[in-house]
Structures are given as structure tokens and as C-alpha cells.
Enzyme design. Structure first.
Site, PDB file in Angstrom:
ATOM      1  N   GLY A 219      60.802 -59.445-114.548  1.00 23.69           N
ATOM      2  CA  GLY A 219      60.208 -60.176-113.441  1.00 23.69           C
ATOM      3  C   GLY A 219      59.717 -59.226-112.370  1.00 23.69           C
ATOM      4  O   GLY A 219      59.565 -58.023-112.599  1.00 23.69           O
ATOM      5  N   ASN A 220      59.472 -59.769-111.179  1.00 21.85           N
ATOM      6  CA  ASN A 220      59.031 -58.935-110.066  1.00 21.85           C
ATOM      7  C   ASN A 220      59.626 -59.466-108.766  1.00 21.85           C
ATOM      8  O   ASN A 220      60.408 -60.425-108.766  1.00 21.85           O
ATOM      9  CB  ASN A 220      57.498 -58.861-110.010  1.00 21.85           C
ATOM     10  CG  ASN A 220      56.862 -60.243-109.912  1.00 21.85           C
ATOM     11  OD1 ASN A 220      57.218 -61.046-109.056  1.00 21.85           O
ATOM     12  ND2 ASN A 220      55.917 -60.527-110.814  1.00 21.85           N
ATOM     13  N   ARG A 221      59.247 -58.869-107.660  1.00 17.96           N
ATOM     14  CA  ARG A 221      59.877 -59.157-106.375  1.00 17.96           C
ATOM     15  C   ARG A 221      59.197 -60.282-105.595  1.00 17.96           C
ATOM     16  O   ARG A 221      59.511 -60.512-104.429  1.00 17.96           O
ATOM     17  CB  ARG A 221      59.887 -57.888-105.520  1.00 17.96           C
ATOM     18  CG  ARG A 221      60.782 -56.787-106.073  1.00 17.96           C
ATOM     19  CD  ARG A 221      60.475 -55.447-105.409  1.00 17.96           C
ATOM     20  NE  ARG A 221      60.422 -55.549-103.958  1.00 17.96           N
ATOM     21  CZ  ARG A 221      59.765 -54.723-103.172  1.00 17.96           C
ATOM     22  NH1 ARG A 221      59.072 -53.721-103.701  1.00 17.96           N
ATOM     23  NH2 ARG A 221      59.777 -54.868-101.872  1.00 17.96           N
TER      24      ARG A 221
END
Length: 418
Positions: A219-221
Site C-alpha cells: 500500500g501507500n501513505r
């Protein structure tokens, strides 16, 4: 609290005058928060209390949060008769809580106290927030009165919500909408007459999660905050908004239809099934570029993997580019570009390559902008105008400016009518 965090003065509330009518019910204490929030958003708030409202909440509470003394006397004069001067100066009238008795009197055109007399003289839009016991709300006469009230030009209803009622009354539909929903409904009444009024807007938000095994993902932030504020700004401007969101750290805005997804392929399916019928599509989601080719059905165990784990990744679909190709000719497609260098040049390349009408470019890794912040610094790049660089501002303020650019583009394409 709104998706963008603490409230601040700005459009569509700043510089406007709101008459806040408060009726007698246990939810009257929440009206103090409504008055405070509208004032923090920059509105001048004139509070009108019914006689029964003063049995639930003190007038001094409202003066403390608005700086203006509440009004109660029908026969007072202030330049003109009080009900006329209030009605003439109002940009919006909001009644919260609106009791069954008030709704019945207003629906029949009664003008028996200061609040109903202001309504009889007002030409501004009116927002009504019902609050009562669930049995009262379900009564056929109450439903009939509400329907009649909503048929009047300029009237709109917010709530009621479902939840706990007064002590001993249990739970059910009848609870007054929360203050942030009411202040946003007032904002929509103040702002909803532009090119986005009645338009269908699709916004994507949040990141995506691509499963590695049963418990892990790539995923990412992304917090989803920018997309949520874009949806909120579009709804305030009068649009009918669908928000397709991956996992997010902020609440979805009140008023939007929310579609929850997790992976890039789920987001693609949700978006492609809707984009052909919308007038505006804004792709603010941070979609993962790659996903594991073969996610494991169980949990990968470190003892079995060893010191190194190799993942076979495959490219995810380019959702925004696919959507831009499927939209109506008069519609507007907006993309986002998160870049570490050559911000405007890369955004301009993306604008042409993917068929967007606008690109919102923002720098990666810059303090107070981008992921996991309440603020952003963006540059709006369009086809027919020089890039417009915005200073650091709240994500809601940036969303408002982006939607202003969308409205300009809609008018340029001849799609400004509802």
C-alpha cells in the site's frame, strides 16, 4: 469534524449572514455548536430562540460563541420590524432543531412567533434539521408536514439521523443531524447555484491495498483526505457526488454516496461502471501501480521464507486513463500528479498523454504538503490557460479552488446547465 480537520473562515460561509432558528427540544444544546461552527467558518450568525428553546439552553451560550445577542421578541424593532430586517439580511435561514410543532406551523404558513414570521418574510434558502422522538417522526401528519415544507422553493432538509434519543426513549430515526452535517447543508444552500449545480461528480480517494497473503498487503501513505475534501467541495457547490474510496484515515463527507473498495481492480470496476454517466470525474486516489501476481491464501511464515522474500509483481490497470476515454464529450476529467521534480512539465505531459482536461500537480516529500497532512500546495495545469500555482493552504481550500477550475472548464465546454 469535517474531513479536512479544524474549521477555518472561507467560502461559501465567509462574509455571509445566517439566521439560526432554535426550537425547544433536547437537541437544542447541539445548536450552540452549530452557531459556533458557522461563526468559525466566517458567517455572521443571528440566533432566533423560540420561547420553549429558552427552557433548554440559555441565550448567553449563543452570544458567547457568536458575539451577537440572540433574538426572541417578535415585536422588537431594529431599523425596520425585526422579522423584516432579519429576513432581508439573511443569506440562509437554518432551523436546528426543528420540532414537530415548528414543522407543522411552518408547513401551514403560520407566523405566530419571531422565527415563523422571519420565515414568512424570507426569500433566502432555508435548511431544516428535524429532531424529535422516532414515533413523532414516523407519524403520518409529521411526514405530511415535512413533505409540504420541502415542496416550498428553496427549502431543504438535513437529517434526521438514526441513533440514541432522549433519556428513556431508546434509539431510532429522529436524532438531529450532527453539527458538521448541518453547517455543510448551510454551505450547500449558500453556494449551490453555480456550474456544478445538479451535475454528477465522481471522485476517487484513498490508497489501495494489494494483498500479499491473508494478512499482509502492499500500500501507500495516502490518508484519503484530499479526495474527501474534493467530494465535499463538489457537494457544497450543488453536485450529486459519488466517492469511490480505498481505505482512508478520514471520514467521508456528509452528502456524498460512498463506495468502499480495497484493491486497484475493485476500484477500476466501481469507477468504470459509473464514469460514462457523470459530468465530472476527479481521480485523486493513490492507486498502487503494481500488485503481487499470486497472493498467498494463508499467512506467509517467516520461518519458512528465510532471510529474503521475493514478490512477483504485475502492473495494475491505469484507471484514470481508461476513464478519460469513456467519458462524455462535454464532461471534465481531472487527474493528479505527484512528482519529485519538473512538476509542471511532467503534469503537462500527463495531461496530453491521458486525455485529461485538468491536472492537479503537487510535490512529493515536501513538508506540509502531500500525504498525511491537513494542508497541500498544488499547481492546476489546464489545456487552455497558464499553470496556476496555489500557495500552501488547507486541503479543503485547495479543493475549493480546484472545483472552481472545474466549473470554469464546464462553462467552457458548454456544460454549465443542470
Amino acid at each position: 469534524m469535517a474531513p479536512g480537520g479544524p474549521r477555518e473562515p472561507g467560502p461559501p460561509w465567509e462574509g455571509r449572514t445566517v439566521v439560526l432558528g432554535v426550537c425547544g427540544g433536547i437537541a437544542a444544546y447541539k445548536a450552540v455548536q452549530v452557531a459556533r461552527d458557522l461563526t468559525l467558518l466566517g458567517a455572521a450568525v443571528d440566533v432566533v430562540l423560540t420561547g420553549s428553546a429558552r427552557r433548554f439552553v440559555a441565550p448567553l451560550s449563543f452570544e458567547g460563541v457568536t458575539g451577537r445577542g440572540p433574538l426572541v421578541d417578535l415585536f422588537a424593532a431594529r431599523e425596520a420590524a425585526l422579522h423584516i430586517s432579519l429576513a432581508r439580511g439573511a443569506d440562509c435561514v437554518c432551523v436546528a432543531p426543528a420540532t414537530a410543532d415548528f414543522i407543522a406551523r411552518a408547513a401551514s404558513g403560520r407566523a405566530s412567533d419571531l422565527l415563523t414570521t422571519v420565515l414568512a418574510a424570507a426569500t433566502a434558502p432555508v435548511v431544516v434539521a428535524p429532531a424529535m422522538n422516532d414515533r413523532m417522526f414516523a407519524h403520518p401528519r409529521t411526514r405530511r408536514n415535512l413533505a409540504r415544507l420541502q415542496e416550498a422553493p428553496g427549502y431543504q432538509r438535513v437529517g434526521p439521523a438514526e441513533g440514541r434519543l432522549a433519556a428513556g426513549e431508546g434509539s431510532g430515526p429522529g436524532r438531529m443531524a450532527e453539527p458538521e452535517a448541518i453547517t455543510d447543508a448551510v454551505g450547500r444552500a449558500l453556494a449551490g447555484g453555480g456550474a456544478l449545480a445538479g451535475k454528477r461528480v465522481l471522485v476517487t480517494a484513498g490508497g489501495t491495498r494489494e494483498p500479499v497473503d491473508a494478512v499482509r498487503y502492499l500500500g501507500n501513505r495516502s490518508s484519503g483526505r484530499m479526495g474527501a475534501e474534493l467530494a465535499r467541495a463538489a457537494w457544497l457547490r450543488g453536485a450529486e457526488v459519488t466517492l469511490v474510496t480505498g481505505p482512508a484515515a478520514v471520514a467521508a463527507p456528509w452528502g456524498a454516496t460512498v463506495v468502499q473498495v480495497e484493491t486497484a481492480r475493485e476500484m477500476r470496476e466501481a469507477v468504470l461502471g459509473r464514469v460514462g454517466g457523470v459530468d465530472v470525474a476527479v481521480h485523486a486516489a493513490a492507486v498502487a501501480d503494481y500488485r503481487p501476481r499470486s497472493p498467498r491464501p494463508g499467512k506467509l511464515k517467516r520461518a519458512e521464507i528465510g532471510d529474503a522474500l521475493t514478490l512477483d509483481l504485475v502492473r495494475n490497470p491505469d484507471i484514470a486513463a481508461e476513464c478519460a476515454a469513456q467519458m462524455k464529450p462535454e464532461s471534465v476529467a481531472v487527474g493528479f500528479a505527484l512528482e519529485t521534480s519538473d512538476l509542471v512539465a511532467r503534469a503537462t505531459e500527463k495531461l496530453a498523454a491521458k486525455g485529461f482536461d485538468l491536472i492537479v500537480a503537487n510535490p512529493a516529500g515536501e513538508r506540509d504538503a502531500g500525504f498525511e497532512t491537513n494542508t497541500n500546495r498544488v499547481t492546476i495545469v489546464g489545456r487552455d490557460a497558464p499553470p496556476r500555482e496555489l500557495p500552501l493552504m488547507s486541503k479543503f481550500a485547495a479543493a475549493w479552488e480546484i472545483m472552481e477550475a472545474v466549473e470554469d472548464r464546464l462553462r467552457g465546454k458548454g456544460g454549465a446547465g443542470p
